[in-house]
Design an enzyme around this catalytic site. Sequence first.
Site, PDB file in Angstrom:
ATOM      1  N   GLU A   1       1.290   1.635  11.379  1.00  0.00           N
ATOM      2  CA  GLU A   1       0.050   0.769  10.921  1.00  0.00           C
ATOM      3  C   GLU A   1      -1.108   0.228  12.001  1.00  0.00           C
ATOM      4  O   GLU A   1      -2.027  -0.214  11.785  1.00  0.00           O
ATOM      5  CB  GLU A   1       0.403  -0.530  10.227  1.00  0.00           C
ATOM      6  CG  GLU A   1       1.556  -0.252   9.219  1.00  0.00           C
ATOM      7  CD  GLU A   1       0.994   0.449   8.058  1.00  0.00           C
ATOM      8  OE1 GLU A   1      -0.106   0.956   8.037  1.00  0.00           O
ATOM      9  OE2 GLU A   1       1.930   1.008   7.086  1.00  0.00           O
TER      10      GLU A   1
ATOM     11  N   GLY B   1       0.822  -1.078   0.021  1.00  0.00           N
ATOM     12  CA  GLY B   1       0.083   0.159  -0.234  1.00  0.00           C
ATOM     13  C   GLY B   1       0.892   1.228   0.062  1.00  0.00           C
ATOM     14  O   GLY B   1       1.657   1.763  -0.707  1.00  0.00           O
ATOM     15  N   THR B   2       0.711   2.098   1.037  1.00  0.00           N
ATOM     16  CA  THR B   2       1.115   3.557   0.897  1.00  0.00           C
ATOM     17  C   THR B   2       2.611   3.347   1.245  1.00  0.00           C
ATOM     18  O   THR B   2       3.370   4.367   1.375  1.00  0.00           O
ATOM     19  CB  THR B   2       0.474   4.259   1.939  1.00  0.00           C
ATOM     20  OG1 THR B   2       0.461   3.676   3.446  1.00  0.00           O
ATOM     21  CG2 THR B   2      -1.104   4.319   1.762  1.00  0.00           C
TER      22      THR B   2
HETATM   23  N1  PCA Z   1       0.571   0.294   4.414  1.00  0.00           N
HETATM   24  C1  PCA Z   1       0.956  -1.075   4.349  1.00  0.00           C
HETATM   25  C2  PCA Z   1      -0.421  -1.703   4.786  1.00  0.00           C
HETATM   26  C3  PCA Z   1      -1.199  -0.781   3.982  1.00  0.00           C
HETATM   27  C4  PCA Z   1      -0.615   0.527   3.850  1.00  0.00           C
HETATM   28  O1  PCA Z   1      -1.032   1.562   3.593  1.00  0.00           O
HETATM   29  C5  PCA Z   1       1.659  -1.387   3.220  1.00  0.00           C
HETATM   30  O2  PCA Z   1       1.906  -0.636   2.471  1.00  0.00           O
HETATM   31  O3  PCA Z   1       1.791  -2.568   3.286  1.00  0.00           O
END
Ligand code: PCA
Length: 183
Positions: free
Chosen positions: A106, A32-33
Amino acid sequence: MIVTRFQILIKTPSTSYLNHFRKMSEKVFVYGTLKKKEPNHYWLTDSKNGVSKFIANGQTCKKYPLIIGTKYNIPFVLYKPGVGHHVQGEVYEVDEKMMSNLDKLEDHPNYYIREIDDIDIKRPGTTENERIKCWVYFMKNFKEELLFNQMFENYSSTGSHGLPYLESYTESTIDDLNDIKTK
Ligand code: PCA
């Protein structure tokens, strides 16, 4: 006593140098981010948070629903194996300090839950697939209605979905948790 160059060489590695390698033992798969060019990638590269090293691009061995949810447009991999796509992401090796700082970002284990899962990678410069165990931040105990959201294979905050990640998001409130979780 005569000290040879060889003796000096084998004595050289300091304890902290060895510890550094011993502790770079955790592998985390980010989807994700935290990926390159995404809004939280700086967290992985900031040396104040610890050490991280890019290993390879990869994908989940099992299929999962990768969705974007809440009013902050947060990406989640829902813990529903077999539904969705083989989610694309990046594998990093991190030290204990970075791992615990990622957990803070997280909000593990309140929000995401970090679990070990199988990830298929291709190391840069090789053509072979390799299956490795990595930590992954999953969303568990989620509301079933989230399964009606669009499911992605490869997250980008600036994708054509038009749901950019809201960077002002810092901490999850009870209301935000209730939006997506059953408990
Ligand atoms: N950060 C973690 C979990 C989802 C997010 O935005 C990632 O990038 O894996």
